[in-house]
Design an enzyme around this catalytic site. Sequence first.
Site, PDB file in Angstrom:
ATOM      1  N   SER A  12       0.856  -1.194   0.000  1.00  0.00           N
ATOM      2  CA  SER A  12       0.000   0.000   0.000  1.00  0.00           C
ATOM      3  C   SER A  12       0.887   1.238   0.000  1.00  0.00           C
ATOM      4  CB  SER A  12      -0.885   0.012   1.251  1.00  0.00           C
ATOM      5  OG  SER A  12      -1.368   1.332   1.450  1.00  0.00           O
ATOM      6  N   HIS A  37      -1.192  -1.338  -4.361  1.00  0.00           N
ATOM      7  CA  HIS A  37      -2.457  -1.003  -3.707  1.00  0.00           C
ATOM      8  C   HIS A  37      -2.512   0.500  -3.442  1.00  0.00           C
ATOM      9  CE1 HIS A  37      -5.971  -2.026  -1.133  1.00  0.00           C
ATOM     10  NE2 HIS A  37      -5.518  -1.084  -0.313  1.00  0.00           N
ATOM     11  N   ASP A  39      -4.660   3.662  -2.022  1.00  0.00           N
ATOM     12  CA  ASP A  39      -5.723   3.979  -1.066  1.00  0.00           C
ATOM     13  C   ASP A  39      -6.283   5.373  -1.301  1.00  0.00           C
ATOM     14  OD1 ASP A  39      -5.972   1.680   0.717  1.00  0.00           O
ATOM     15  OD2 ASP A  39      -3.885   2.091   1.265  1.00  0.00           O
ATOM     16  N   MET A  41      -8.963   8.112  -0.187  1.00  0.00           N
ATOM     17  CA  MET A  41      -9.769   8.483   0.993  1.00  0.00           C
ATOM     18  C   MET A  41     -10.332   9.879   0.831  1.00  0.00           C
ATOM     19  SD  MET A  41      -7.347   7.164   4.065  1.00  0.00           S
ATOM     20  CE  MET A  41      -6.516   5.573   3.996  1.00  0.00           C
ATOM     21  N   HIS A  70      -8.317   1.064  -3.968  1.00  0.00           N
ATOM     22  CA  HIS A  70      -9.232   0.868  -2.840  1.00  0.00           C
ATOM     23  C   HIS A  70      -9.931   2.191  -2.560  1.00  0.00           C
ATOM     24  CE1 HIS A  70      -9.478  -0.225   1.750  1.00  0.00           C
ATOM     25  NE2 HIS A  70     -10.669  -0.143   1.197  1.00  0.00           N
ATOM     26  N   MET A  72     -12.091   4.400  -0.526  1.00  0.00           N
ATOM     27  CA  MET A  72     -12.707   4.662   0.785  1.00  0.00           C
ATOM     28  C   MET A  72     -13.402   6.009   0.673  1.00  0.00           C
ATOM     29  SD  MET A  72      -9.549   3.185   3.017  1.00  0.00           S
ATOM     30  CE  MET A  72      -8.446   3.298   1.602  1.00  0.00           C
ATOM     31  N   MET A 141     -11.288  -6.007   5.585  1.00  0.00           N
ATOM     32  CA  MET A 141     -10.522  -5.014   6.341  1.00  0.00           C
ATOM     33  C   MET A 141     -10.169  -5.593   7.705  1.00  0.00           C
ATOM     34  SD  MET A 141     -10.170  -2.511   4.261  1.00  0.00           S
ATOM     35  CE  MET A 141      -9.154  -1.627   5.442  1.00  0.00           C
ATOM     36  N   GLY A 146      -8.697   4.004   7.127  1.00  0.00           N
ATOM     37  CA  GLY A 146      -8.395   5.427   7.292  1.00  0.00           C
ATOM     38  C   GLY A 146      -6.917   5.697   7.502  1.00  0.00           C
ATOM     39  N   PHE A 147      -6.232   4.753   8.133  1.00  0.00           N
ATOM     40  CA  PHE A 147      -4.834   5.006   8.482  1.00  0.00           C
ATOM     41  C   PHE A 147      -4.002   3.728   8.351  1.00  0.00           C
ATOM     42  CE2 PHE A 147      -7.622   7.838  10.807  1.00  0.00           C
ATOM     43  CZ  PHE A 147      -7.094   9.081  10.459  1.00  0.00           C
ATOM     44  N   GLY A 149      -0.594   1.479   9.654  1.00  0.00           N
ATOM     45  CA  GLY A 149       0.105   1.232  10.912  1.00  0.00           C
ATOM     46  C   GLY A 149      -0.765   0.879  12.096  1.00  0.00           C
ATOM     47  N   ASP A 177      -6.567  -6.454   4.210  1.00  0.00           N
ATOM     48  CA  ASP A 177      -5.994  -5.107   4.248  1.00  0.00           C
ATOM     49  C   ASP A 177      -5.986  -4.571   5.674  1.00  0.00           C
ATOM     50  OD1 ASP A 177      -5.116  -2.573   3.680  1.00  0.00           O
ATOM     51  OD2 ASP A 177      -6.846  -1.989   2.462  1.00  0.00           O
ATOM     52  N   GLY A 178      -4.773  -4.389   6.205  1.00  0.00           N
ATOM     53  CA  GLY A 178      -4.622  -3.749   7.506  1.00  0.00           C
ATOM     54  C   GLY A 178      -3.851  -4.607   8.492  1.00  0.00           C
ATOM     55  N   GLY A 179      -2.706  -4.117   8.922  1.00  0.00           N
ATOM     56  CA  GLY A 179      -1.944  -4.823   9.952  1.00  0.00           C
ATOM     57  C   GLY A 179      -1.325  -6.122   9.483  1.00  0.00           C
ATOM     58  N   GLY A 199       1.254  -2.129   4.088  1.00  0.00           N
ATOM     59  CA  GLY A 199       1.828  -0.794   3.962  1.00  0.00           C
ATOM     60  C   GLY A 199       3.089  -0.670   4.778  1.00  0.00           C
ATOM     61  N   SER A 200       2.915  -0.443   6.071  1.00  0.00           N
ATOM     62  CA  SER A 200       4.090  -0.209   6.911  1.00  0.00           C
ATOM     63  C   SER A 200       5.059  -1.385   6.895  1.00  0.00           C
ATOM     64  CB  SER A 200       3.673   0.133   8.345  1.00  0.00           C
ATOM     65  OG  SER A 200       2.385  -0.289   8.631  1.00  0.00           O
TER      66      SER A 200
END
Length: 233
Positions: A12, A37, A39, A41, A70, A72, A141, A146-147, A149, A177-179, A199-200
């Site tokens: 991401s 990916h 994002d 928003m 994606h 959002m 998700m 929204g964020f 990390g 998606d996420g973490g 992402g991170s």
Amino acid sequence: MAFSRDIKIAPSILAADFANFGAECRAIEAEGADWVHVDVMDGHFVPNLTFGPAMCAALRPHIKGVMDVHLMIAPVDPYIDAFADAGADILTAHVEAGPHIHRTLQAIRAAGVKAGLALNPGTPASAAAPVLDLIDLVCVMTVNPGFGGQKFIESQLATIAELRAMIGDRPIHIEVDGGVDRNTAPRVAAAGADALVAGSAVFKGGSVSNSAPYGENIRMIRATAQASLPEVA
Ligand code: DX5
Ligand code: ZN
């Protein structure tokens, strides 16, 4: 873009250097990313703002492979043609973004783009059931969008497994998606995910002028995910 359940790593660019997006996209692909990916928003559907179709169009020449967008945003429908024209390969809309997800998914496919359906952590897997014939991807998700990390939400493993059973042999990707990192990747893959957004965990330790860590991170996430899958004879 032939369908396959092989593990795909989709960095991401929310975690990339915003002043160097083109170079960041080239760097992650050179380091082994399968999809990029992106994002989007709107500061309304989610409490953060990024960018719109003009940025996607600007990125397109810097991405050789799949541009996975994606959305959002709410509403979605007025912007579908603009994102299709920008060169998106996949457009993913949230089921929570409005009352007419069925119409939205039809419109995405009518624009010649693969259609994705995203489910927030508060939404059950069953929300995907009525639209399975309209989608190429379902995005689970594993954080509230929204964020970058944020901490992985464990209870979404059950949602992934439920979707995997529901999808059966249909050519529908399960994206998470996420973490996602080297610790959570094997768990989402074992539950049935095949496209892993990170992402991170991809961008940490590297930069456009030192992109080798991106490759190490991508390889590690892929290896831990693959190691959790049963051997196919
Ligand atoms: C969250 C975004 C994600 C985010 C993931 O709203 O949709 O794609 O960038 O970031 P990490 O991998 O850092 O959780
Ligand atoms: Zn995303």
